[in-house]
Design a protein around this motif. Sequence first.
Motif, PDB file in Angstrom:
ATOM      1  N   THR A 235       0.695  -1.235   0.186  1.00 32.08           N
ATOM      2  CA  THR A 235       0.106   0.002   0.062  1.00 32.08           C
ATOM      3  C   THR A 235       0.666   1.349  -0.001  1.00 32.08           C
ATOM      4  OG1 THR A 235      -0.257   0.098   2.293  1.00 32.08           O
ATOM      5  CG2 THR A 235      -1.951  -1.404   1.046  1.00 32.08           C
ATOM      6  N   TYR A 236       2.115   1.047  -0.081  1.00 39.38           N
ATOM      7  CA  TYR A 236       2.985   2.120   0.005  1.00 39.38           C
ATOM      8  C   TYR A 236       3.548   2.643  -1.374  1.00 39.38           C
ATOM      9  CZ  TYR A 236       2.576   1.158   4.732  1.00 39.38           C
ATOM     10  OH  TYR A 236       2.018   0.542   6.037  1.00 39.38           O
ATOM     11  N   ALA A 237       4.082   3.912  -1.498  1.00 39.63           N
ATOM     12  CA  ALA A 237       4.538   4.394  -2.902  1.00 39.63           C
ATOM     13  C   ALA A 237       5.892   3.821  -3.361  1.00 39.63           C
ATOM     14  CB  ALA A 237       4.574   5.945  -2.848  1.00 39.63           C
ATOM     15  N   LYS A 344      25.141   8.106   6.134  1.00 39.18           N
ATOM     16  CA  LYS A 344      24.463   9.127   5.193  1.00 39.18           C
ATOM     17  C   LYS A 344      24.066   8.412   3.919  1.00 39.18           C
ATOM     18  CE  LYS A 344      27.040  13.197   6.970  1.00 39.18           C
ATOM     19  NZ  LYS A 344      27.850  14.276   6.605  1.00 39.18           N
ATOM     20  N   GLY A 345      23.344   7.263   4.052  1.00 40.84           N
ATOM     21  CA  GLY A 345      23.017   6.368   2.838  1.00 40.84           C
ATOM     22  C   GLY A 345      21.414   6.653   2.788  1.00 40.84           C
ATOM     23  N   PRO A 346      20.798   6.327   1.798  1.00 40.07           N
ATOM     24  CA  PRO A 346      19.386   6.572   1.495  1.00 40.07           C
ATOM     25  C   PRO A 346      18.659   5.674   2.204  1.00 40.07           C
ATOM     26  CG  PRO A 346      20.474   5.034  -0.218  1.00 40.07           C
ATOM     27  CD  PRO A 346      21.536   5.542   0.672  1.00 40.07           C
ATOM     28  N   ASN A 347      17.039   6.227   2.383  1.00 44.42           N
ATOM     29  CA  ASN A 347      16.311   5.333   3.090  1.00 44.42           C
ATOM     30  C   ASN A 347      15.033   5.013   2.239  1.00 44.42           C
ATOM     31  OD1 ASN A 347      16.728   4.871   6.092  1.00 44.42           O
ATOM     32  ND2 ASN A 347      17.477   6.960   5.551  1.00 44.42           N
ATOM     33  N   THR A 348      15.371   5.197   0.871  1.00 42.39           N
ATOM     34  CA  THR A 348      14.348   4.679  -0.127  1.00 42.39           C
ATOM     35  C   THR A 348      15.197   4.556  -1.384  1.00 42.39           C
ATOM     36  OG1 THR A 348      12.263   5.326  -1.124  1.00 42.39           O
ATOM     37  CG2 THR A 348      13.944   6.944  -0.989  1.00 42.39           C
ATOM     38  N   MET A 349      14.468   4.118  -2.534  1.00 43.17           N
ATOM     39  CA  MET A 349      15.093   4.072  -3.820  1.00 43.17           C
ATOM     40  C   MET A 349      15.933   4.935  -4.196  1.00 43.17           C
ATOM     41  SD  MET A 349      13.435   2.635  -7.385  1.00 43.17           S
ATOM     42  CE  MET A 349      12.663   1.071  -6.580  1.00 43.17           C
ATOM     43  N   GLU A 368       5.267   8.730   2.589  1.00 45.90           N
ATOM     44  CA  GLU A 368       5.219   9.547   1.367  1.00 45.90           C
ATOM     45  C   GLU A 368       6.354  10.735   1.602  1.00 45.90           C
ATOM     46  OE1 GLU A 368       1.408  11.269   1.252  1.00 45.90           O
ATOM     47  OE2 GLU A 368       0.653   9.395   0.283  1.00 45.90           O
ATOM     48  N   ASP A 369       6.793  11.052   2.677  1.00 45.56           N
ATOM     49  CA  ASP A 369       8.032  11.878   3.002  1.00 45.56           C
ATOM     50  C   ASP A 369       9.186  11.083   2.263  1.00 45.56           C
ATOM     51  OD1 ASP A 369       6.739  13.824   4.395  1.00 45.56           O
ATOM     52  OD2 ASP A 369       7.073  12.762   6.333  1.00 45.56           O
ATOM     53  N   TYR A 370       9.544   9.892   2.407  1.00 45.06           N
ATOM     54  CA  TYR A 370      10.832   9.419   1.648  1.00 45.06           C
ATOM     55  C   TYR A 370      10.621   9.122   0.431  1.00 45.06           C
ATOM     56  CZ  TYR A 370      13.011   8.717   6.414  1.00 45.06           C
ATOM     57  OH  TYR A 370      13.392   8.637   7.500  1.00 45.06           O
ATOM     58  N   ALA A 371       9.564   8.657   0.049  1.00 47.33           N
ATOM     59  CA  ALA A 371       9.169   8.399  -1.496  1.00 47.33           C
ATOM     60  C   ALA A 371       9.220   9.823  -2.463  1.00 47.33           C
ATOM     61  CB  ALA A 371       7.890   7.746  -1.757  1.00 47.33           C
ATOM     62  N   TYR A 372       8.715  10.924  -1.769  1.00 51.55           N
ATOM     63  CA  TYR A 372       8.590  11.861  -2.487  1.00 51.55           C
ATOM     64  C   TYR A 372       9.753  13.080  -2.243  1.00 51.55           C
ATOM     65  CZ  TYR A 372       4.754   9.679  -4.206  1.00 51.55           C
ATOM     66  OH  TYR A 372       3.903   8.565  -4.833  1.00 51.55           O
ATOM     67  N   GLU A 395      10.969   8.841  -8.678  1.00 56.21           N
ATOM     68  CA  GLU A 395      10.097   8.567  -9.578  1.00 56.21           C
ATOM     69  C   GLU A 395       9.599   7.116  -9.394  1.00 56.21           C
ATOM     70  OE1 GLU A 395      11.464   9.018 -13.650  1.00 56.21           O
ATOM     71  OE2 GLU A 395      12.140  11.407 -13.166  1.00 56.21           O
ATOM     72  N   GLU A 396       8.156   6.763  -9.525  1.00 54.57           N
ATOM     73  CA  GLU A 396       7.810   5.638  -9.774  1.00 54.57           C
ATOM     74  C   GLU A 396       8.258   4.509 -10.632  1.00 54.57           C
ATOM     75  OE1 GLU A 396       5.819   2.764  -7.704  1.00 54.57           O
ATOM     76  OE2 GLU A 396       4.988   4.702  -7.141  1.00 54.57           O
ATOM     77  N   PRO A 397       8.981   3.174 -10.031  1.00 59.36           N
ATOM     78  CA  PRO A 397       9.269   2.327 -11.167  1.00 59.36           C
ATOM     79  C   PRO A 397       8.421   1.623 -11.802  1.00 59.36           C
ATOM     80  CG  PRO A 397       9.602   1.382  -9.023  1.00 59.36           C
ATOM     81  CD  PRO A 397       9.063   2.991  -8.807  1.00 59.36           C
TER      82      PRO A 397
END
Length: 408
Positions: A235-237, A344-349, A368-372, A395-397
């Motif tokens: 259910t998440y982006a 200092k790595g990412p927490n999303t794609m 949504e904060d992390y995705a966008y 961007e949504e893959p």
Amino acid sequence: MFNKKPLADNTRRPSTGAQAKIYSRDNVARYSERARQRRRGRTVRRVALIAVLGVLLSATTAAGLWFATIMGKLGDSNVITNNLRQILVDTDEAKDPFYVLLLGTDGRPGEDTYRADSIILARVDPTQKQATLISIPRDTKVVYKGSTMKINACHTYGGAEAMVQAVNELCGVQIAHYAEVSFDGMQSLIDSVGGIDINATDDVDDPEHLDIKITAGQQHMDGATALTYARCRYTYADGDYTRMRHQRQVLGALANQILNNFDATKIFDLVNSLSDMLVTDMSVQDIVSTVNAMRGMDVDGIYSANLPSYADGSTMIDGVSYVFVYEDELKEMMARVEAGEDPKGPNTMGLSDGSSSTIGDLNNNTSEDYAYGTATSSGGSDDSDDSGDGSDNYEEPTGDGNGYEANY
């Protein structure tokens, strides 16, 4: 014929009457009674000593049997093989930083084949009371024994040994310890410590896959609820990346419960419970010394990240969707991890924007904060995005709208 040797002046022979008095029947009886009392006293002391030794021996034997039983459960030889132990490096858990590979599996009792659903590389520094959690997407492309496969497939083909080898090579580390727990085991573990306090950053409402609904907000979760929170992704982006963040949140909350809110006198009860839920090469002494060394740590300050990675139409191989790693960025991130610094790595794609990220940050940002790209950090940022493909402009893959192909 012979002269008798004269008695010395200080030597007196008792008279016949005196001899009779010394060896009288009454005196013999008295001496016999005293002898019996002395023998009885020695016997009582001997029995008491034997009894004490028996109690000590029984206690030692019972402790030995308990220890052997616990070690047998923790070090299940079907998982913790000799080959695995040869790969793992030695370390002093109370003094030296070390890496441990944590796996959450979908295994059930009696099953010989199961998948690694959650893969987290943890660095633990007992002297600094600092830890780093790096999530590895389970679809990450690796090459194992000449074959291209998803990293969680290594577990199916070669068990714990293959997983450790794959992560060592992927991340350029030397893992010291391995631990895996099933879904049921994680649920029971959380219940055994009285549940966890956690800020659920996202609602969970996926009746097609999960039975429990969760409303976002600070709350106390039992094992079943926490497991649901750690498993939801559809259910998440950004799909599985949100699930990985939730898993690190749950681990942080569990660590806080054990290290800061758990009765230290019950540590061996905890180890006893762990033995029914966890399989690891770590001994009872390893676990206890690590818990004691890390007690009082600031859990919100645990560093948190996932591999710099991506999945889209270009990451398909022979019709199978993979997650590809940005190798140069991963190497740089792991150099910071090895030095005990903020990864200092990412927490999303995608790639990191250079922000610091901790468990405390995860607790304050939604999926949504992390995705966008609107997530905030308590540690600041250099406001850079090296690739133009990081979390700042996610961007949504291609796929099912959840960050991955439907079979992920």
